[in-house]
Design a protein around this motif. Structure first.
Motif, short mmCIF file in Angstrom:
data_model
loop_
_atom_site.label_atom_id
_atom_site.label_comp_id
_atom_site.label_asym_id
_atom_site.label_seq_id
_atom_site.Cartn_x
_atom_site.Cartn_y
_atom_site.Cartn_z
N THR A 79 25.37 6.29 5.39
CA THR A 79 23.96 6.52 5.68
C THR A 79 23.82 7.83 6.45
OG1 THR A 79 23.53 4.13 5.80
CG2 THR A 79 21.90 5.60 6.79
N VAL A 80 23.04 8.74 5.92
CA VAL A 80 22.82 10.04 6.56
C VAL A 80 21.61 9.92 7.48
CG1 VAL A 80 22.36 12.50 6.22
CG2 VAL A 80 23.81 11.25 4.59
N LYS A 81 21.83 10.02 8.79
CA LYS A 81 20.77 9.85 9.78
C LYS A 81 20.60 11.10 10.63
CE LYS A 81 21.42 4.83 10.40
NZ LYS A 81 21.63 3.75 11.39
N GLY A 82 19.38 11.23 11.21
CA GLY A 82 19.08 12.34 12.09
C GLY A 82 19.09 11.93 13.55
N GLU A 83 18.53 12.80 14.39
CA GLU A 83 18.49 12.56 15.83
C GLU A 83 17.44 11.51 16.18
OE1 GLU A 83 20.44 13.98 18.25
OE2 GLU A 83 21.61 14.80 16.57
N LYS A 84 17.76 10.64 17.12
CA LYS A 84 16.86 9.57 17.52
C LYS A 84 15.62 10.12 18.21
CE LYS A 84 16.73 5.14 19.99
NZ LYS A 84 17.51 4.17 20.81
N SER A 85 14.47 9.57 17.85
CA SER A 85 13.20 10.01 18.44
C SER A 85 12.92 9.27 19.74
CB SER A 85 12.05 9.76 17.44
OG SER A 85 11.92 8.36 17.19
N ALA A 86 11.84 9.68 20.43
CA ALA A 86 11.44 9.01 21.67
C ALA A 86 10.54 7.81 21.40
CB ALA A 86 10.73 10.01 22.58
N SER A 87 9.72 7.89 20.34
CA SER A 87 8.85 6.77 19.93
C SER A 87 8.76 6.79 18.41
CB SER A 87 7.47 6.86 20.59
OG SER A 87 6.88 8.14 20.35
N PHE A 88 8.13 5.75 17.85
CA PHE A 88 8.25 5.57 16.40
C PHE A 88 7.08 4.74 15.88
CE2 PHE A 88 10.03 2.76 12.99
CZ PHE A 88 10.24 3.74 12.02
N ALA A 89 6.64 5.05 14.67
CA ALA A 89 5.61 4.24 14.00
C ALA A 89 5.93 4.20 12.51
CB ALA A 89 4.22 4.83 14.23
N GLU A 90 5.56 3.10 11.86
CA GLU A 90 5.84 2.97 10.44
C GLU A 90 4.81 2.06 9.77
OE1 GLU A 90 9.47 0.81 9.58
OE2 GLU A 90 9.22 -0.43 11.40
N MET A 91 4.64 2.24 8.46
CA MET A 91 3.79 1.37 7.66
C MET A 91 4.39 1.26 6.27
SD MET A 91 2.42 3.42 5.14
CE MET A 91 1.20 2.26 4.54
N LYS A 92 3.94 0.21 5.56
CA LYS A 92 4.35 0.02 4.17
C LYS A 92 3.26 -0.73 3.45
CE LYS A 92 7.89 -2.10 1.21
NZ LYS A 92 9.16 -2.88 1.19
N THR A 93 2.94 -0.29 2.26
CA THR A 93 1.98 -0.99 1.43
C THR A 93 2.56 -1.16 0.03
OG1 THR A 93 -0.30 -1.02 0.63
CG2 THR A 93 0.77 1.13 0.74
N VAL A 94 2.41 -2.34 -0.54
CA VAL A 94 2.90 -2.65 -1.88
C VAL A 94 1.69 -2.77 -2.81
CG1 VAL A 94 4.18 -4.28 -3.31
CG2 VAL A 94 4.90 -3.86 -0.94
N PHE A 95 1.76 -2.10 -3.96
CA PHE A 95 0.67 -2.10 -4.92
C PHE A 95 0.98 -3.09 -6.06
CE2 PHE A 95 0.53 1.97 -2.80
CZ PHE A 95 -0.82 2.16 -2.56
N GLU A 96 0.03 -3.97 -6.33
CA GLU A 96 0.21 -4.91 -7.41
C GLU A 96 0.17 -4.17 -8.75
OE1 GLU A 96 -2.79 -7.89 -7.06
OE2 GLU A 96 -2.09 -8.60 -5.10
N GLN A 97 1.10 -4.51 -9.64
CA GLN A 97 1.20 -3.84 -10.93
C GLN A 97 0.74 -4.77 -12.06
OE1 GLN A 97 2.53 -0.29 -10.89
NE2 GLN A 97 1.61 -0.98 -8.96
#
Length: 249
Positions: A79-97
Motif C-alpha cells: 500500500t502506497v501511503k503519504g504523510e499523515k494529516s492533522a484532521s480528516f473528512a470523508e464521504m461516499k455515495t453509491v448510485f443505483e444502477q
C-alpha cells in the motif's frame, strides 16, 4: 444538472478574485484551519448526486479531528501511503444502477494539515511516490477459504497536470480485468475500474475517487460524460475549500 455543475465550477474561483471592496483587496489573505463543521462543508453533498449517474442509494460521511494517511494505490502487495494529516473528512455515495450486477460509487477524502508548509511537504511526498503505482500488476483472487480461484490484471496509469484554475493535480486510473471460475469450470469475465483525482490547495490535500464495476470485459468502463462529471466534482469541492479557508486577517 450538468450545466449546473459546470456553471458552479466556472464561477467558484472568480468570486474570490473579483468581488470585494478596495479595503478587502488590500488585506492580507492567509489560509486558516477549518474546524469539524468547516471540513464537513467541503464534502460532496447527497443532493449533488447527478441523475445521469443513477439514483443516489447509500450515502455516508465522517469527520475526524484525528488525521489519516492518504492512500494512493495498492500494488505488488504494498500500500502506497503519504504523510499523515492533522484532521480528516470523508464521504461516499453509491448510485443505483439499472442493470443487474453493475456498480458505481463516488468517494471523497479530505486531508487537512496543520500548516501550509506541512501540506506542501505532504503533496511533494505524494508526487514523489505516485510513480511507483504505475504499471501492469497481477493480483491473485481468493475465495473465503483463501484458495486462489483466479487472477486480476491491474493496469495503473499516473499523470500530473494543472486543473482549470491552475491547481496541481495527480490523476491515477486503475483498469482492472479478471476471470472468476464458476461452478462446473465455466469462466466469466468482468471489469472494475477506478478514477482517482488528487488536488492540493492551502492546507489541504483532497482526493475525489470513483469506482465502477461491470460484468463484462472492457478496457475502460467509465464513459466520457462520467469522467467529466468526476472532474467537475473534484474542481467544485476544492474551490469550496478555497473559499472557506482563505481568509483576510
Amino acid at each position: 444538472m450538468r450545466r449546473f455543475f459546470l456553471a458552479l465550477a466556472a464561477t467558484a474561483l472568480p468570486v474570490s478574485l473579483l468581488v470585494g471592496t478596495p479595503a478587502a483587496q488590500a488585506a492580507e489573505l492567509e489560509y486558516v484551519a477549518l474546524n469539524s463543521k468547516g471540513l464537513k462543508q467541503t464534502l460532496i453533498k447527497k443532493s449533488w448526486g447527478p441523475l445521469w449517474l443513477g439514483k443516489v442509494g447509500e450515502y455516508d460521511y465522517n469527520v475526524s479531528e484525528k488525521g489519516s494517511k492518504p492512500v494512493e494505490c495498492v500494488t505488488k502487495g504494498k500500500t502506497v501511503k503519504g504523510e499523515k494529516s492533522a484532521s480528516f473528512a470523508e464521504m461516499k455515495t453509491v448510485f443505483e444502477q439499472n442493470k443487474d450486477d453493475h456498480y458505481l460509487d463516488i468517494a471523497q477524502f479530505v486531508y487537512q494539515y496543520d500548516s501550509v508548509q506541512a501540506a506542501e511537504f505532504a503533496w511533494q511526498d505524494l508526487q514523489n511516490k505516485a510513480g511507483t503505482c504505475a504499471g501492469t500488476h497481477v493480483h491473485p483472487i481468493k475465495d473465503a477459504s483463501g484458495t486462489k480461484i483466479g487472477e486480476a490484471t491491474v493496469v495503473i496509469t499516473v499523470s500530473f497536470r494543472s486543473g482549470m484554475y491552475g491547481q496541481q493535480q495527480i490523476v491515477i486510473n486503475e483498469d482492472v480485468q479478471y476471470d472468476k471460475p464458476l461452478p462446473g469450470g465455466a469462466d466469466t469475465v468482468a471489469s472494475s475500474d477506478e478514477i482517482s483525482i488528487w488536488s492540493y490547495d492551502g492546507m489541504v490535500i483532497m482526493e475525489v475517487e470513483a469506482n465502477k464495476y461491470v460484468p463484462k470485459q472492457k478496457n475502460f468502463v467509465f464513459s466520457d460524460p462520467q469522467v467529466r462529471t468526476i472532474e467537475t466534482l473534484a474542481l467544485v469541492t476544492l474551490q469550496r475549500y478555497h473559499l472557506a479557508a482563505l481568509k483576510a486577517l
